[in-house]
Design an enzyme around this catalytic site. Structure first.
Site, PDB file in Angstrom:
ATOM      1  N   SER A 147       0.856  -1.180   0.000  1.00 61.11           N
ATOM      2  CA  SER A 147       0.000   0.000   0.000  1.00 61.11           C
ATOM      3  C   SER A 147       0.895   1.235   0.000  1.00 61.11           C
ATOM      4  O   SER A 147       2.065   1.176   0.409  1.00 61.11           O
ATOM      5  CB  SER A 147      -0.889   0.006   1.253  1.00 61.11           C
ATOM      6  N   TYR A 160      -1.873  -1.604  10.673  1.00 62.12           N
ATOM      7  CA  TYR A 160      -2.028  -1.791   9.226  1.00 62.12           C
ATOM      8  C   TYR A 160      -0.872  -1.150   8.459  1.00 62.12           C
ATOM      9  O   TYR A 160      -0.254  -1.790   7.594  1.00 62.12           O
ATOM     10  CB  TYR A 160      -3.357  -1.193   8.751  1.00 62.12           C
TER      11      TYR A 160
END
Length: 267
Positions: A147, A160
């Site tokens: 990401s 995360y």
């Protein structure tokens, strides 16, 4: 479905988290490119629908494996099923992942431990298992989905962001180790993408999601596939995302962290 009679002229891609979002779009691309598929997800109904759809539309062979990747035994079980079916995996796509939102001292420990297992441990485990055979054969490709979050700390999504930083660092390192083996490793680092991810994590109302022009999952998948085939190591879809990823190194980490916190907050 057993694939012992796998068509030898076709290569096979294994994709985790294949039932929706970027994983599903990558499956569509590989199918259109005449790859046989091994699709892994816990959504049995959706995988069954995809299997029927793809076999009719593309005429390829599909193996579906229903697994919850938050369970530590899943990678070994997936590998065993693939070996039992005598399938050679030419492309491994570690796409499965999820996030949680909130202050770390208030979020669910059990959810975060499951996240670590899916985003980080399972990805590493599957890579270890399938990479050995790829190196032995002298060819293969691995696509790890990280990401844009990988490039900085992420208050309110601390675990995360940290898992994605691991995926980026891990992928870059083994890509270097594998030079000259015929095996390439690519890491895809998309920014906010139109998918169910934001509803699941509770970030739909954050400033970042509201302000950012999100890329659709199909476009992200196309860019990821193209970069994978070109042997690129890092793919960051979108000019703004690339600029942000490169610019963070020029600012104090404390300032970057404050900026991310501001963008992560609701309204």
């Amino acid at each position: 479905m057993n694939i012992k009679n796998q068509v030898q002229s076709k290569q096979t891609a294994l994709i985790t988290g294949a039932a929706s979002g970027i994983g599903y779009e990558l499956a569509c691309i590989f199918a259109a490119e005449n790859y046989n598929l091994v699709l892994v997800d816990r959504n049995q109904l959706k995988l069954a629908e995809i299997e029927i759809e793809f076999e009719e539309k593309f005429g390829i062979i599909i193996q579906t494996i229903i697994k919850d990747l938050s369970i530590s035994t899943s990678p070994e079980e997936i590998f065993a099923e693939v070996q039992q079916a005598e399938i050679t995996i030419d492309v491994l796509v570690n796409n499965a992942g999820f996030g949680t939102y909130g202050l770390f001292n208030e979020t669910s420990l059990s959810s975060e431990l499951e996240m670590l297992q899916v985003n980080l441990v399972c990805l590493t485990h599957l890579t270890k298992l399938f990479l050995k055979e790829m190196v032995k054969q002298g060819r293969g490709k691995i696509l790890n989905v990280a990401s844009a979050a990988a490039f900085q700390p992420g208050p309110l999504m601390a675990v995360y962001f940290a898992t994605k930083a691991y995926v980026l660092s891990f992928s870059e390192a083994i890509a270097n180790e594998l030079q000259g083996t015929g095996v390439t490793v690519t890491v895809l680092c998309p920014g906010a993408t139109v998918s169910a991810f934001h509803e699941r994590t509770g970030t739909s109302d954050s400033k970042r999601v509201k302000r950012e022009k999100m890329m659709d999952a199909q476009t992200v998948a196309q860019l990821g596939y193209r970069g994978l085939m070109q042997g690129k190591i890092i793919i960051i879809p979108g000019l703004i995302n690339r600029l942000l990823a490169k610019s963070v190194k020029f600012f104090p980490r404390s300032l970057v962290t404050k900026f991310v916190r501001n963008m992560q907050e609701d309204k």
